[in-house]
Scaffold this active site. Structure first.
Site, PDB file in Angstrom:
ATOM      1  N   ILE B 240     103.683  68.120  24.043  1.00 33.71           N
ATOM      2  CA  ILE B 240     103.061  69.277  24.670  1.00 33.71           C
ATOM      3  C   ILE B 240     102.953  69.089  26.185  1.00 33.71           C
ATOM      4  CG2 ILE B 240     100.931  70.651  24.765  1.00 33.71           C
ATOM      5  CD1 ILE B 240     100.543  70.095  21.776  1.00 33.71           C
ATOM      6  N   ALA B 318      83.126  56.007   7.433  1.00 30.75           N
ATOM      7  CA  ALA B 318      82.736  54.765   6.756  1.00 30.75           C
ATOM      8  C   ALA B 318      83.779  53.674   6.983  1.00 30.75           C
ATOM      9  CB  ALA B 318      82.547  55.018   5.259  1.00 30.75           C
ATOM     10  N   TYR B 373      87.589  62.236  16.871  1.00 34.21           N
ATOM     11  CA  TYR B 373      88.422  63.220  17.580  1.00 34.21           C
ATOM     12  C   TYR B 373      87.657  64.537  17.788  1.00 34.21           C
ATOM     13  CZ  TYR B 373      92.697  65.917  18.609  1.00 34.21           C
ATOM     14  OH  TYR B 373      93.651  66.704  19.191  1.00 34.21           O
TER      15      TYR B 373
END
Lengths: 466, 466
Positions: B240, B318, B373
């Site tokens: 991108i 986790a 994220y």
């Protein structure tokens, strides 16, 4: 209405078969029953930076008799708690996780830098596997728009992405929310904690709620927080409306049940069962708003209104005849607007009245074949946003936006679409009418006066969104 | 990267097979090519109430040489247009639809009551079937928060539900947006119209954009609106980022291409091809922000920065080791913050500089296995919201939030998940890097100074949302 797959996948044979085939196995959600504690198990408390809510949390946990344990990320909780007469210890002292948890409450108000947010990661990294099924996660932050420093606003806003991701990965009926507590509202957390930590919020997940300071005293009785309140529920003869009326009556309200004259028998039955009153009126009738205000005045003014009545008239816009647009917009949007206006103009609401409008995830995300419905339901959100700052001080208006709720209406949807709607959310199942009702009851409670102008989805964190 | 199913379903044999099997047949999206007109076909103009944008629309359509026809809902358009030397007639005079349309622009600024919104229904009821493939729909309203009257705010907010539903039902690569034009910004519509009416916005749909009044003059040359602008693009060596650099260079910018030293060869190749400059730096390095500001000062100050560099480190929380949290947050969020701060503090930006941050729909909706994220990408939105009002007057900061974009990164996703991501949006396909790049180019244009503090998704109206 029943979800045959949910029942099957949780039968002895079905569970084995679902396991072998790798099929999803949605967890039967725990729902509120009278006499239950708010949280049926230990609450882990975590925090980062210099947390600002610990004293308020302590007071609230003591009031709701919740047992807490401290994550290593929160300093001094056990000492504070023990001093206040609340038994509490460190959850885990080493690498091994501590005991099972029914909830995790993370005080993120102290996070002023991105680096400090590592405490958030640590707490959930350690604890998430110990969460019991139908557990609860609450992250408490500060409203980003109220943060004086840009980096603080950034990290507080970042919590939203964390919470929504966590809500998608915890599964097992666990619900995860983010509550932004405005400065000054710290001591008023209890009502919101009680809702989001209890099974009352079974089908609410991935939501962001803002709590502003307010003046109303806490309910004297948390079992019947709506005692003595007179509340109108429209569309009360069946489905979600009947469940709302029932839940409000359970919480002590005197319910005025409204529905169209054609539904008079069912309406009368609901009203009688709840020792409420029936009001047979078609809200699409231009005279209705005035008649409703009249009824409210005769009652000495109402404490709440739940705008639940609504219709669907699905067609793609090219095939939609004009009357399907007009009728739907009249019932779903114009009527809500007209009723609010009549009640306010004639002084037919109590000074701390609460208005709750039923929107829909379709009004948030749009939906094929529902330009009329989504227009009206986005309009309901517009109504809430535009009215909230204009209401007399002390009142509040909010919306709930249901996702896929099991009713006669959804039972009529073709199987494939119905199944998609049911499964495409973090709970792997549809909600029950009572889930919408419990959320509305929370918004109507005196303890929720600080929630104003907001939209709370009751959708099990449906994938569908903006 | 290629979408094999899209190509197959549009081959002679594949189309027949897809039709027989009832499979979706995504339309190959039209994309911008040099020398094309803005809109390759007739634009239908509709309106309701007392529309406030008609003179501005007229001027803009004339400037972009667009051919318009009038829907019966708009009074006097043809007279106004003809007087201004723009050929225009009534699209349809009776029950029968008029000719094919490439776009519909509906001026909804005059809608002050819910009843008036029936004009919106009428216009699209009449016209939607006549829209050509890859057509465009723009609804123009007033920002609800700026409406003085509650009902006006309600109906303007209701447009959002309508637009998002319409975007889901039009199919055939047609994109539908809602632009809220603030009072005072009427004459500054052209840049936004040019983007949303042209193939440059191929993969943007269901979006809501706000346009505020601003002072920058319109570009003197719409072919190269970024002529002479010096713009930094991070992560420019491939994917991108490379597409962004290429698109900005096409639009006239002198691009400074930044990427990590390990990617130096690819970076150098991109920079040389675009006659730009390469800057090999690791933005995760704490010294990087200072070095970047130094480079900007040496250039005499930059006109824009595109924060495209970002990484994923997926793991459920986790299982996520601490360094995956730390590294990701450092690159995706802390670095953007530090670079902006260094550039602003050292006066290394031009007075009308534009900052564009790349967020993600994962930062909006959350995603399983992406707590790190989504935290960082929601933080990017927080950065945009918190910086926008704090920037020096004349500057602006915005985010783009890509959905499923075909890159080497997405090519590595397992097939089933990749196919779900590709198809679960209104375009039935993934986007191309150039789609993100075009949206960023629009945000960097002098004509977009009135767009500030906003998040524009480039996701084909992905189903995934809040």
């Amino acid at each position: 209405m029943s979800d045959a797959y949910l029942n099957f996948a949780n039968s002895a044979f079905g569970a084995r078969l679902a396991g072998m085939l790798g099929l999803p196995r949605p967890v039967p959600l725990e729902r509120f029953e009278a006499g239950q504690p708010v949280v049926a198990g230990d609450v882990l408390v975590g925090a980062g930076g210099t947390p600002e809510l610990l004293p308020a949390l302590l007071a609230a946990f003591r009031a709701m008799r919740a047992a807490t344990v401290a994550h290593r990320s929160v300093q001094g909780w056990t000492a504070m708690a023990n001093q206040a007469g609340l038994m509490s210890g460190l959850w885990s002292t080493g690498e091994q996780p501590g005991g099972p948890l029914k909830a995790v409450v993370f005080d993120a108000t102290g996070l002023a830098t991105v680096a400090q947010a590592e405490a958030l990661y640590q707490c959930f990294h350690d604890a998430v596997r110990s969460l019991q099924s139908c557990g609860r996660v609450l992250v408490l932050g500060r409203p980003p728009e109220a943060c004086p420093v840009a980096e603080q606003a950034t990290v507080q806003r970042a919590l939203e992405g964390f919470v929504k991701s966590l809500a998608k990965e915890v599964k097992r009926g666990i619900a995860v929310q983010l509550v932004y507590v405005a400065p000054g509202a710290e001591a008023q957390l209890e009502g919101t904690l009680r809702f989001f930590l209890s099974p009352r919020s079974a089908y609410v997940s991935g939501q962001v709620v803002r709590l502003a300071p307010f003046e109303a005293p806490a309910p004297s009785d948390w079992v019947q927080p709506l005692a003595g309140k007179k509340i109108l529920v429209t569309g009360a003869a069946r489905g979600i409306g009947a469940a709302i009326a029932e839940t409000l009556a359970r919480d002590g309200a005197q319910v005025v049940c409204l529905d169209v004259p054609q539904a008079q028998d069912a309406l009368q039955a609901v009203a009688e069962r709840l020792q409420g009153r029936a009001l047979a009126l078609d809200i699409a009738d231009p005279a209705a708003a005035g008649q409703i205000a009249q009824a409210a005045l005769a009652d000495g003014g109402w404490d709440g209104v739940v705008h639940n009545a609504g219709i669907t008239r699905d067609k793609t816009i090219a095939k939609m005849p004009p009357h399907l647009w007009q009728t739907l917009v009249q019932v779903n949007l114009v009527a809500q607007q007209a009723i609010n206006q009549a009640l306010l103009e004639r002084g037919a609401l109590q000074p701390q009245a609460r208005l709750v409008c039923v929107s829909s995830i379709s009004g948030i995300a749009g939906n094929l074949g529902q330009t009329n419905y989504a227009f009206s339901k986005a309009g309901v959100i517009g109504l809430v946003h535009s009215q909230a700052p204009r209401l007399p001080r002390g009142m509040a208006i909010n919306a709930v936006a249901p996702g896929f709720i099991e009713t006669q209406m959804t039972a009529a949807i073709p199987l494939a679409i119905r199944e998609a709607g049911r499964r495409m959310n973090s709970m792997g199942q549809g909600g029950q009418p009572v889930d919408v009702a419990e959320t509305i009851a929370w918004l109507l409670s005196p303890a929720s006066q600080g929630v104003n102008g907001q939209v709370v989805r009751v959708c099990g964190q449906s994938l569908l969104g903006a």
